[in-house]
Design a protein around this motif. Structure first.
Motif, PDB file in Angstrom:
ATOM      1  N   TRP A   1       0.823  -1.213   0.000  1.00 24.89           N
ATOM      2  CA  TRP A   1       0.000   0.000   0.000  1.00 24.89           C
ATOM      3  C   TRP A   1       0.853   1.256   0.000  1.00 24.89           C
ATOM      4  O   TRP A   1       0.553   2.219  -0.732  1.00 24.89           O
ATOM      5  CB  TRP A   1      -0.930  -0.014   1.216  1.00 24.89           C
ATOM      6  CG  TRP A   1      -1.818   1.183   1.304  1.00 24.89           C
ATOM      7  CD1 TRP A   1      -3.022   1.385   0.677  1.00 24.89           C
ATOM      8  CD2 TRP A   1      -1.557   2.383   2.054  1.00 24.89           C
ATOM      9  NE1 TRP A   1      -3.515   2.620   0.993  1.00 24.89           N
ATOM     10  CE2 TRP A   1      -2.659   3.250   1.830  1.00 24.89           C
ATOM     11  CE3 TRP A   1      -0.526   2.792   2.888  1.00 24.89           C
ATOM     12  CZ2 TRP A   1      -2.728   4.510   2.420  1.00 24.89           C
ATOM     13  CZ3 TRP A   1      -0.592   4.045   3.476  1.00 24.89           C
ATOM     14  CH2 TRP A   1      -1.675   4.891   3.248  1.00 24.89           C
ATOM     15  N   ILE A   2       1.912   1.291   0.804  1.00 25.17           N
ATOM     16  CA  ILE A   2       2.714   2.519   0.896  1.00 25.17           C
ATOM     17  C   ILE A   2       3.456   2.814  -0.409  1.00 25.17           C
ATOM     18  O   ILE A   2       3.755   3.978  -0.702  1.00 25.17           O
ATOM     19  CB  ILE A   2       3.718   2.464   2.075  1.00 25.17           C
ATOM     20  CG1 ILE A   2       4.710   1.305   1.900  1.00 25.17           C
ATOM     21  CG2 ILE A   2       2.990   2.355   3.396  1.00 25.17           C
ATOM     22  CD1 ILE A   2       5.762   1.245   3.003  1.00 25.17           C
ATOM     23  N   LYS A   3       3.722   1.780  -1.200  1.00 22.95           N
ATOM     24  CA  LYS A   3       4.366   2.022  -2.501  1.00 22.95           C
ATOM     25  C   LYS A   3       3.439   2.776  -3.449  1.00 22.95           C
ATOM     26  O   LYS A   3       3.895   3.557  -4.289  1.00 22.95           O
ATOM     27  CB  LYS A   3       4.771   0.691  -3.132  1.00 22.95           C
ATOM     28  CG  LYS A   3       5.879  -0.050  -2.402  1.00 22.95           C
ATOM     29  CD  LYS A   3       6.135  -1.403  -3.067  1.00 22.95           C
ATOM     30  CE  LYS A   3       7.160  -2.212  -2.279  1.00 22.95           C
ATOM     31  NZ  LYS A   3       7.340  -3.575  -2.847  1.00 22.95           N
ATOM     32  N   LYS A   4       2.154   2.532  -3.298  1.00 23.01           N
ATOM     33  CA  LYS A   4       1.168   3.133  -4.212  1.00 23.01           C
ATOM     34  C   LYS A   4       0.524   4.396  -3.653  1.00 23.01           C
ATOM     35  O   LYS A   4      -0.219   5.081  -4.367  1.00 23.01           O
ATOM     36  CB  LYS A   4       0.068   2.112  -4.512  1.00 23.01           C
ATOM     37  CG  LYS A   4       0.584   0.820  -5.117  1.00 23.01           C
ATOM     38  CD  LYS A   4      -0.530  -0.218  -5.211  1.00 23.01           C
ATOM     39  CE  LYS A   4      -0.008  -1.545  -5.742  1.00 23.01           C
ATOM     40  NZ  LYS A   4      -1.060  -2.594  -5.736  1.00 23.01           N
ATOM     41  N   ASN A   5       0.804   4.711  -2.384  1.00 17.75           N
ATOM     42  CA  ASN A   5       0.135   5.844  -1.737  1.00 17.75           C
ATOM     43  C   ASN A   5       1.144   6.693  -0.974  1.00 17.75           C
ATOM     44  O   ASN A   5       1.226   6.636   0.259  1.00 17.75           O
ATOM     45  CB  ASN A   5      -0.958   5.344  -0.784  1.00 17.75           C
ATOM     46  CG  ASN A   5      -2.051   4.584  -1.504  1.00 17.75           C
ATOM     47  OD1 ASN A   5      -3.008   5.156  -1.996  1.00 17.75           O
ATOM     48  ND2 ASN A   5      -1.901   3.268  -1.564  1.00 17.75           N
ATOM     49  N   PRO A   6       1.929   7.525  -1.691  1.00 20.32           N
ATOM     50  CA  PRO A   6       2.937   8.359  -1.021  1.00 20.32           C
ATOM     51  C   PRO A   6       2.313   9.484  -0.204  1.00 20.32           C
ATOM     52  O   PRO A   6       1.127   9.810  -0.359  1.00 20.32           O
ATOM     53  CB  PRO A   6       3.755   8.905  -2.194  1.00 20.32           C
ATOM     54  CG  PRO A   6       2.797   8.903  -3.348  1.00 20.32           C
ATOM     55  CD  PRO A   6       1.918   7.703  -3.140  1.00 20.32           C
ATOM     56  N   LYS A   7       3.122  10.092   0.624  1.00 18.26           N
ATOM     57  CA  LYS A   7       2.693  11.260   1.385  1.00 18.26           C
ATOM     58  C   LYS A   7       2.525  12.460   0.441  1.00 18.26           C
ATOM     59  O   LYS A   7       2.914  12.413  -0.729  1.00 18.26           O
ATOM     60  CB  LYS A   7       3.728  11.607   2.459  1.00 18.26           C
ATOM     61  CG  LYS A   7       3.962  10.522   3.494  1.00 18.26           C
ATOM     62  CD  LYS A   7       5.042  10.967   4.480  1.00 18.26           C
ATOM     63  CE  LYS A   7       5.364   9.898   5.499  1.00 18.26           C
ATOM     64  NZ  LYS A   7       6.434  10.296   6.434  1.00 18.26           N
TER      65      LYS A   7
ATOM     66  N   ASP B   1       4.179  15.076   0.403  1.00 19.07           N
ATOM     67  CA  ASP B   1       5.474  15.612  -0.025  1.00 19.07           C
ATOM     68  C   ASP B   1       6.207  14.675  -0.981  1.00 19.07           C
ATOM     69  O   ASP B   1       7.348  14.920  -1.359  1.00 19.07           O
ATOM     70  CB  ASP B   1       6.366  15.907   1.191  1.00 19.07           C
ATOM     71  CG  ASP B   1       6.669  14.653   2.013  1.00 19.07           C
ATOM     72  OD1 ASP B   1       6.258  13.537   1.610  1.00 19.07           O
ATOM     73  OD2 ASP B   1       7.320  14.781   3.064  1.00 19.07           O
ATOM     74  N   GLY B   2       5.554  13.566  -1.351  1.00 20.54           N
ATOM     75  CA  GLY B   2       6.136  12.650  -2.319  1.00 20.54           C
ATOM     76  C   GLY B   2       6.927  11.503  -1.719  1.00 20.54           C
ATOM     77  O   GLY B   2       7.255  10.542  -2.417  1.00 20.54           O
ATOM     78  N   THR B   3       7.234  11.579  -0.407  1.00 21.56           N
ATOM     79  CA  THR B   3       7.963  10.483   0.241  1.00 21.56           C
ATOM     80  C   THR B   3       6.990   9.389   0.651  1.00 21.56           C
ATOM     81  O   THR B   3       5.775   9.602   0.717  1.00 21.56           O
ATOM     82  CB  THR B   3       8.717  10.997   1.482  1.00 21.56           C
ATOM     83  OG1 THR B   3       7.757  11.518   2.420  1.00 21.56           O
ATOM     84  CG2 THR B   3       9.701  12.093   1.106  1.00 21.56           C
ATOM     85  N   ASN B   4       7.543   8.215   0.928  1.00 21.66           N
ATOM     86  CA  ASN B   4       6.704   7.082   1.321  1.00 21.66           C
ATOM     87  C   ASN B   4       6.543   7.013   2.834  1.00 21.66           C
ATOM     88  O   ASN B   4       7.444   7.389   3.591  1.00 21.66           O
ATOM     89  CB  ASN B   4       7.313   5.767   0.832  1.00 21.66           C
ATOM     90  CG  ASN B   4       7.165   5.600  -0.669  1.00 21.66           C
ATOM     91  OD1 ASN B   4       6.246   6.135  -1.272  1.00 21.66           O
ATOM     92  ND2 ASN B   4       8.080   4.851  -1.269  1.00 21.66           N
ATOM     93  N   TYR B   5       5.396   6.513   3.260  1.00 19.04           N
ATOM     94  CA  TYR B   5       5.202   6.214   4.671  1.00 19.04           C
ATOM     95  C   TYR B   5       6.132   5.080   5.075  1.00 19.04           C
ATOM     96  O   TYR B   5       6.529   4.255   4.245  1.00 19.04           O
ATOM     97  CB  TYR B   5       3.756   5.800   4.945  1.00 19.04           C
ATOM     98  CG  TYR B   5       2.766   6.935   4.856  1.00 19.04           C
ATOM     99  CD1 TYR B   5       2.571   7.801   5.933  1.00 19.04           C
ATOM    100  CD2 TYR B   5       2.021   7.138   3.689  1.00 19.04           C
ATOM    101  CE1 TYR B   5       1.658   8.842   5.839  1.00 19.04           C
ATOM    102  CE2 TYR B   5       1.112   8.185   3.597  1.00 19.04           C
ATOM    103  CZ  TYR B   5       0.935   9.033   4.670  1.00 19.04           C
ATOM    104  OH  TYR B   5       0.040  10.060   4.585  1.00 19.04           O
ATOM    105  N   ASN B   6       6.462   5.047   6.354  1.00 18.82           N
ATOM    106  CA  ASN B   6       7.292   3.963   6.892  1.00 18.82           C
ATOM    107  C   ASN B   6       6.510   3.285   8.008  1.00 18.82           C
ATOM    108  O   ASN B   6       6.183   3.923   9.012  1.00 18.82           O
ATOM    109  CB  ASN B   6       8.615   4.517   7.429  1.00 18.82           C
ATOM    110  CG  ASN B   6       9.586   3.417   7.828  1.00 18.82           C
ATOM    111  OD1 ASN B   6       9.248   2.517   8.593  1.00 18.82           O
ATOM    112  ND2 ASN B   6      10.800   3.484   7.313  1.00 18.82           N
ATOM    113  N   ILE B   7       6.203   1.999   7.824  1.00 22.27           N
ATOM    114  CA  ILE B   7       5.358   1.327   8.813  1.00 22.27           C
ATOM    115  C   ILE B   7       6.081   1.087  10.125  1.00 22.27           C
ATOM    116  O   ILE B   7       5.452   0.717  11.117  1.00 22.27           O
ATOM    117  CB  ILE B   7       4.802  -0.018   8.274  1.00 22.27           C
ATOM    118  CG1 ILE B   7       5.940  -1.020   7.997  1.00 22.27           C
ATOM    119  CG2 ILE B   7       3.972   0.200   7.036  1.00 22.27           C
ATOM    120  CD1 ILE B   7       5.435  -2.393   7.630  1.00 22.27           C
TER     121      ILE B   7
END
Length: 770
Positions: free
Chosen positions: A293-299, A301-307
């Motif tokens: 999911w985080i690969k397809k739904n960035p923040k 600011d364009g960065t990825n969430y970190n679980i």
């Protein structure tokens, strides 16, 4: 003479004056030096200090929480197992215990306790230290590891004082206390009070009792020394010191203190490691979902969430009580069944395998070696294949799984592979058919040692649990009734039809031919000849089309009549979703596990939208359910109605009275595959569909007889234990009602005499006929 005395007196007075002046000069110099040190430290001369922004928003790794539908935290993904709580979540006695023990003048000072500092200086710390809660928070937040060098430690102390005063200016007292509780590392993966309360007492902070609060506050002195797992006696003594401090400052009475101090130390250790706790297999599924999911739904600011550090909250459909019941049911039955399996293998020279050659055994072992982590690691190190194989033959110390607890032993890695293959595996999935919400997910018997998930990843032959799809197709296409009869005689589909290379004549398990059977009786007793006649009437393709609409992957499913007897490999996840279509009046709902995802501020990032599909009419669905009710009324699932007492002590201790004896409507189907390699049971009540699979890791690991190897013996008891527990928990509202009858029903389902036609003993050993 008098003049001399006057001179002496005047000289002494001058000396005293000079000494006083010298003292005040030295004292003033010291004050100036201290002021200068503080000033230089505040300027960052001795190392940088955090700026105001970092004080307002300290960067910390926050754990992602997996939250069950009933609010229970199932587990977390983290580098640091930290989940911040608000001040309102801290009970008064927890805060009082901290203040009484660590900083009784907390509400009176501005970060530095002058009185405590003077006392510590005068008595050199023998009557207590002077470090305030604000100073301790400063040390936790911003200073490096405490140095043993006295000069460096002195500078660190100065930094703590400066930061403590800044904290006091920036935050309220309540905020400082909250941050301190949220930051402290209680060890054993418990960072912060939320994790500590759950790990040591299996409850959220707001539910902590006074004695539990005192235990955790006592750990602030030194969580490494006062560790409940390693030093319970020391922890109890420290707890009692905290209680004494609470009584000293009137937070509790002397009588309460005395009664609490007399109590033993009670820890309910509930680890939150990735291999521990409940729903471990499901949590791994959730991790994979989140990483995708985080690969397809960035923040933004364009960065990825970190679980592992962004403090996300993942709300899931799993019910913690039902999950616990499911895991208990698997453990209870498989541990018991394993004893019988081991007993039967004592004289089996090829154990744990059966019905295979020595060469086939070698192939299984070789394939397992090459799939192992050991092989991968040694290969990455550049070891040759010969070196790697030889390493599997050298004895080494290891900790292995057993139903009585992990065992430290010495054996070769090759022997350990064979040892692990001797264990029967099991999986369970339970789902609400009307919503698609998955309530329980058990992927195996022990995630730490057996990580392969048999709910969704694993696919096995499904045996007779496939037959309801054939019957449903016949009902849908030809409007057949459960009361319709067909001859119970051998039936042959000729060569060439459906691409057959030779005639296909299935046999009934255990023989038994002759007479006419209703469809209800035929499905109840899994009569193969009737199923063969039905699939020949409708054809394999419509059956495949039906299960595809129900969420089953049919890509590798052959368009052959043999699928009617359950030859395809299908996952438990797919089977539960497909069976739920029958219970949901013909509407397929894709199983749902993740309800929504929120960021640490509560902003919703993802909200699940159910995927639904109309597959069959509500009439066809109801008639198929009616057919499967016959399985538990007079077929292979009849034991669910048995009322005899439990014969095994394992079950006696776990379930009082008669363990099954269900009286409510239940639709279901057992399944057994070739050589008894797989045992299945799919069971339904109006608002809950649950599937169970049991078998070995390899198909060659199986019982020698159908009496033990069939689904009614291997899988059905797990379903029954699980459902019994669910029914005992009234708050779960698991239905005991009749399945919903369509208003427009035109097919006869009341076959009043069908049960007497051909019911017989199922042949199950008494010790498993629970």
């Amino acid at each position: 003479m008098a003049k001399k005395q006057t001179k002496k007196k005047s000289g002494a007075q001058n000396d005293e004056t000079r000494n006083i002046k010298t003292f005040w000069k030295i004292f003033g110099g010291l004050i100036a030096l201290v002021f200068l040190v503080f000033l230089l430290a505040s300027w960052g001369v001795f190392g940088s200090l955090p700026d105001e922004t970092s004080l307002e928003n300290p960067e910390k790794n926050l754990a992602t929480e997996i939250i069950a539908s009933d609010g229970k935290v199932l587990g977390k993904f983290y580098k640091e197992n930290r989940t911040p709580v608000k001040y309102e979540a801290l009970p008064d006695h927890l805060v009082n215990a901290l203040i009484a023990t660590e900083d009784v003048r907390f509400y009176d000072h501005s970060g530095i306790d002058a009185k405590g500092t003077v006392r510590a200086f005068v008595f050199l710390g023998s009557k207590g230290g002077a470090s305030t809660i604000s100073q301790q928070l400063a040390k936790l937040f911003f200073t490096e590891q405490v140095s043993r060098n006295k000069l460096q430690r002195g500078i660190q102390k100065v930094k703590e004082w400066i930061i403590a005063t800044r904290l006091e200016r920036r935050y309220t007292k309540e905020e400082i206390i909250t941050m301190y509780f949220n930051e402290y590392d209680f060890l054993n993966q418990a960072v912060g009070i939320e994790s500590a309360a759950n790990i040591y007492f299996d409850k959220p902070p707001e539910e902590l009792t006074t004695i539990e609060s005192a235990t955790l506050v006592g750990m602030f002195k030194n969580s490494s020394l006062y560790n409940p797992l390693r030093n319970p006696e020391g922890v109890k003594n420290r707890r009692n010191v905290v209680l004494s401090q609470m009584a000293k400052y009137d937070f509790i009475s002397e009588s309460v203190k005395d009664s609490l101090q007399a109590l033993p130390l009670e820890i309910n250790y509930t680890p939150q490691g990735h291999d521990e706790g409940i729903a471990t297999y499901f949590r791994e599924y959730a991790r994979a979902f989140m990483e995708d999911w985080i690969k397809k739904n960035p923040k933004t600011d364009g960065t990825n969430y970190n679980i592992y550090r962004d403090g996300l909250k993942v709300y899931v459909t799993i019910d913690s009580k039902m999950q616990k019941f499911a895991e208990e049911a698997v453990d209870m039955h498989i541990a018991h069944l394993q004893k019988e399996f081991d007993k039967q293998n004592e004289k089996n020279k090829t154990a744990p395998f059966r019905d295979i050659t020595e060469e086939e055994t070698k192939q299984i072992m070789d394939a397992s070696m090459r799939r192992s982590d050991r092989w991968r690691i040694l290969s990455e190190q550049g070891k040759s294949e010969e070196e790697i194989i030889n390493s599997f033959k050298k004895k080494t110390q290891m900790r292995i799984f057993s139903w009585g607890g992990d065992i430290d032993t010495t054996m070769t890695p090759l022997d350990s592979i064979r040892y692990y293959k001797s264990f029967l595996q099991a999986s369970l999935m339970s789902m609400t058919p009307q919503t698609g919400e998955v309530k329980a997910w058990v992927g195996g018997i022990n995630y730490k040692h057996f990580k392969y998930d048999m709910v969704k990843k694993g696919k096995r032959q499904i045996g007779s649990t496939f037959k309801p799809f054939v019957y449903a197709t016949a009902i849908d296409q030809m409007h057949m009734s459960p009361c319709d009869t067909l001859p119970n005689t051998q039936y042959t589909i000729p060569e060439g039809k459906y691409g057959l290379l030779k005639p296909w004549t299935p046999k009934n398990a255990g023989g038994g031919y002759g007479g006419m059977l209703t469809l209800k009786n035929a499905l109840a007793n899994s009569v193969n000849t009737i199923t063969a006649r039905l699939i020949d009437r409708v054809g394999p393709v419509p059956v495949i089309d039906l299960v595809k609409k129900m969420g089953v992957d049919t890509e590798n499913m052959p368009e052959a009549p043999s699928i009617a007897l359950g030859t395809p490999d299908v996952s438990l996840y797919e089977m539960v979703g497909a069976y739920s279509t029958f219970a949901n009046e013909g509407v397929y709902i894709k199983p749902t596990l993740i309800q929504r995802i929120e960021d640490k501020n509560g902003t919703v990032l993802f909200q699940n939208v159910p995927e639904t599909k109309d597959v069959i009419s509500n009439e066809t669905a109801y008639v198929t359910v009616s057919l499967m009710e016959g399985v538990t009324q007079g077929g292979s699932g009849t034991r669910l109605r048995h009322k005899w007492a439990v014969g095994n002590s394992v079950y006696k201790n776990a379930v009082t009275g008669y363990p099954y004896a269900f009286e409510n409507p239940i639709a279901g189907k057992t399944g057994t595959t070739q050589n008894n390699s797989d045992g299945w049971f799919m069971g339904m009540v109006p608002n809950l569909v649950t599937g169970v699979w049991v078998g070995g890791e390899d198909r060659a690991t199986h019982f020698s007889s159908t009496a033990y190897g069939q689904g009614a013996t291997m899988a059905l008891p797990i379903w029954a234990i699980y459902m019994r527990k669910c029914y005992e928990a009234d708050e779960l509202n698991v239905s005991k009602d009749q399945f919903k009858r369509p208003a427009n029903l035109s097919i006869e389902t009341n076959c009043s005499n069908w049960k007497a036609e051909n019911t017989n003993d199922d042949g199950i050993p008494d010790e498993f006929d629970f």
